[in-house]
Design a protein around this motif. Sequence first.
Motif, PDB file in Angstrom:
ATOM      1  N   ALA A 107     -14.488  -0.362   0.740  1.00 38.12           N
ATOM      2  CA  ALA A 107     -14.226   0.061  -0.094  1.00 38.12           C
ATOM      3  C   ALA A 107     -14.419  -0.501  -1.226  1.00 38.12           C
ATOM      4  CB  ALA A 107     -12.572  -0.191  -0.371  1.00 38.12           C
ATOM      5  N   ASP A 154      -9.194   1.860  -8.054  1.00 39.74           N
ATOM      6  CA  ASP A 154      -7.687   2.680  -7.285  1.00 39.74           C
ATOM      7  C   ASP A 154      -8.325   3.909  -6.618  1.00 39.74           C
ATOM      8  OD1 ASP A 154      -6.683   0.537  -7.878  1.00 39.74           O
ATOM      9  OD2 ASP A 154      -6.063   1.096 -10.344  1.00 39.74           O
ATOM     10  N   ARG A 172       1.088  -1.501  -0.044  1.00 44.12           N
ATOM     11  CA  ARG A 172      -0.367   0.076   0.031  1.00 44.12           C
ATOM     12  C   ARG A 172       0.786   1.323  -0.093  1.00 44.12           C
ATOM     13  NH1 ARG A 172      -4.850  -2.244   1.867  1.00 44.12           N
ATOM     14  NH2 ARG A 172      -6.141  -0.273   0.605  1.00 44.12           N
ATOM     15  N   ASP A 219     -10.253  -2.771   2.640  1.00 45.91           N
ATOM     16  CA  ASP A 219     -10.551  -2.953   1.037  1.00 45.91           C
ATOM     17  C   ASP A 219     -12.441  -3.985   1.217  1.00 45.91           C
ATOM     18  OD1 ASP A 219      -7.716  -2.064   0.937  1.00 45.91           O
ATOM     19  OD2 ASP A 219      -6.660  -4.212   1.091  1.00 45.91           O
ATOM     20  N   TYR A 268      -9.106   6.500   0.542  1.00 42.65           N
ATOM     21  CA  TYR A 268      -8.849   5.967   2.060  1.00 42.65           C
ATOM     22  C   TYR A 268      -7.509   6.013   2.754  1.00 42.65           C
ATOM     23  CZ  TYR A 268     -13.012   4.532   1.220  1.00 42.65           C
ATOM     24  OH  TYR A 268     -15.162   4.770   0.900  1.00 42.65           O
ATOM     25  N   ASP A 269      -6.408   5.311   1.778  1.00 32.42           N
ATOM     26  CA  ASP A 269      -4.795   5.211   2.660  1.00 32.42           C
ATOM     27  C   ASP A 269      -4.264   6.809   2.715  1.00 32.42           C
ATOM     28  OD1 ASP A 269      -5.220   2.319   1.963  1.00 32.42           O
ATOM     29  OD2 ASP A 269      -3.904   2.523  -0.467  1.00 32.42           O
ATOM     30  N   THR A 313      -9.394   3.623  -3.002  1.00 35.81           N
ATOM     31  CA  THR A 313      -9.023   3.355  -2.317  1.00 35.81           C
ATOM     32  C   THR A 313      -7.256   3.936  -1.349  1.00 35.81           C
ATOM     33  OG1 THR A 313      -8.891   0.750  -3.115  1.00 35.81           O
ATOM     34  CG2 THR A 313      -6.911   1.223  -1.465  1.00 35.81           C
TER      35      THR A 313
END
Length: 204
Positions: free
Chosen positions: A159, A137, A73, A156, A143-144, A140
Motif C-alpha cells: 500500500a 491513511d 486497524r 501495508d 484496503y481495510d 489503507t
Amino acid sequence: QEYEDFELTPLRYRPEGLEQLSEATRFSKEELQYMYRGFKQECPTGVISEETFKEIYGKFFPLGGQPDDGTGRNSAMYAHYVFGTMDQDGTGTITFGDFIMGLSVLLKGTLQERINWIFNLYDINNDGYITKEELIDIVTSIYDLMGDQTSPHIDDVTAVEHVDRVFDRLDLNKDGVVTMDEFMEYCSKNENVIESLNIFDEIQ
C-alpha cells in the motif's frame, strides 16, 4: 407540506425547503421526496451521527462497520473519512441536506466538482493540501474496507509503495504536498481517473 409524513419536534431537524434543495442539488422534487423517506426511515430524528453512518455504511460493505479488531486497524475508518467530508460544519452530525449535497456532487456533478469532492476527502485535516501521510491513511482505509476482497491481497508495504508512486505523479512541483490545482490538473487529464468517475453516471 413538501415532505410527506414530516413531524417537527424540538429535537428533530427540519430539512431545507424542497424547492431550494432541488435547485442546489439538481435532484427533482420527486427524487428528493423518495430519498427523504428512506433517510427518515433510517434516521427518524433527521440527522445522522457518525456511529449511525458507519452502521449504514456497513450494510453495503460487510467490513465497513466493524470496529478496531485489536490490531490497531479499523475497517470503519473509510466511513469516518467520508462522514467528515459530508459534515462540512464539523457538528458531528449529517443532516439530510448535507447528505444530499454530497450525493448530488457524486451523481450529478461535473468532473471538476467530483474531483474537488475527492480532494476534500483526501485532505483529512482540511488545510488545503494532501500530504503523503493523508494519502496513505485513505488508501489503507480502502484496503481495510475491502478486506480479503482485494486480489491479490494488499499488505501495508504494498500500500505504501503504491501511494509513493501515485503521490510522485500528483506532486507536480515536488514540494512534498499536493494542492487542489495539482490534483485537479492530474485527475482531469488522467483517462483512468475520468473513466472511474464516469461510473457514477451509470448508477443514476
